[in-house]
Write an enzyme that holds these catalytic residues in place. Sequence first.
Site, PDB file in Angstrom:
ATOM      1  N   ASP A  76      -1.797 -11.364   7.501  1.00  0.00           N
ATOM      2  CA  ASP A  76      -1.218 -10.253   8.247  1.00  0.00           C
ATOM      3  C   ASP A  76      -1.255 -10.504   9.745  1.00  0.00           C
ATOM      4  OD1 ASP A  76      -1.063  -9.089   5.762  1.00  0.00           O
ATOM      5  OD2 ASP A  76      -2.325  -7.362   6.238  1.00  0.00           O
ATOM      6  N   HIS A 127       5.179  -6.163   8.056  1.00  0.00           N
ATOM      7  CA  HIS A 127       3.931  -5.441   8.341  1.00  0.00           C
ATOM      8  C   HIS A 127       4.177  -4.374   9.408  1.00  0.00           C
ATOM      9  CE1 HIS A 127      -0.270  -4.931   7.723  1.00  0.00           C
ATOM     10  NE2 HIS A 127      -0.695  -5.453   8.871  1.00  0.00           N
ATOM     11  N   HIS A 131       2.484  -2.085  13.897  1.00  0.00           N
ATOM     12  CA  HIS A 131       1.211  -1.951  13.181  1.00  0.00           C
ATOM     13  C   HIS A 131       0.677  -0.517  13.270  1.00  0.00           C
ATOM     14  CE1 HIS A 131      -2.910  -2.840  11.756  1.00  0.00           C
ATOM     15  NE2 HIS A 131      -2.314  -3.856  11.140  1.00  0.00           N
ATOM     16  N   HIS A 218      -5.875 -12.996   8.023  1.00  0.00           N
ATOM     17  CA  HIS A 218      -5.058 -12.795   9.222  1.00  0.00           C
ATOM     18  C   HIS A 218      -4.888 -14.136   9.929  1.00  0.00           C
ATOM     19  CE1 HIS A 218      -6.874  -8.907   8.266  1.00  0.00           C
ATOM     20  NE2 HIS A 218      -5.844  -8.343   8.871  1.00  0.00           N
TER      21      HIS A 218
END
Length: 251
Positions: A76, A127, A131, A218
């Site tokens: 992510d 995503h 965010h 990540h």
Amino acid sequence: MYWKGIAASFFIVLAVSAISYNATETTDAPAGRAKETHQPEENPEQSEEKPGQPEEGAARQQAAEELPPEIALTFDDGPHPVYTPMLLDGLKERGIKASFFLIGKNIEGREDIVRRMDEEGHLIGNHTYSHVKLTSLSVSDACEELLKTSRLVKSITGHGTEFMRPPFGEWEKVMECGIGMFPVLWNVDTRDWTTENVSEIIRRGTSEIKDGSIILMHDYYESSVEAALKIVDTLEARGFVFVTVDELLLE
């Protein structure tokens, strides 16, 4: 918030388990019937046994049991200008495909990295653009967060994002926005964003892995990249095969 993500992930585990079960379910189909000796046969050719030929159902079952366990490595928050290319180099060296859920505002100025992801066969997911927790927004604003990033990816790769990961695991079906974007959560959380301890990240990413696991990481930290590549090496040595989330969830 964390437990909501875990609960939603449980749904994906059930879905993956159901898919795996259907793929391996078979029916026994003998290759031939044994001759009956107490009465004449009308068609001996049809009733003759064919020794040495395995039953079709048993053969299918054996083939299914020989399939290696599949897992998905997901990242992510990228792309990062330094750490994402470093990660892509390591994955390419190992012949591994991963799934990247990109933040739209991080794409601008890093289009070449996104293009490389696509060209090297990785899955590019959504995503959101900034965010943000989607459930805190109106449906129209939430959809715009997803659509803006999808349009940006399409301008670079020629196709939009079919899969999305909601920030913080917060998701409602109404947010599909009429385009059928498939939500992807996780069932193994390395929590790599909480520590730079590579050994601890590796432990979290390898200790409870099984067929169908979706690992959350990540590509925004150097320690995460280092740990991710060691996780790949460790799990491959155990016989796991890495696939993208579309292969894992939709087969």
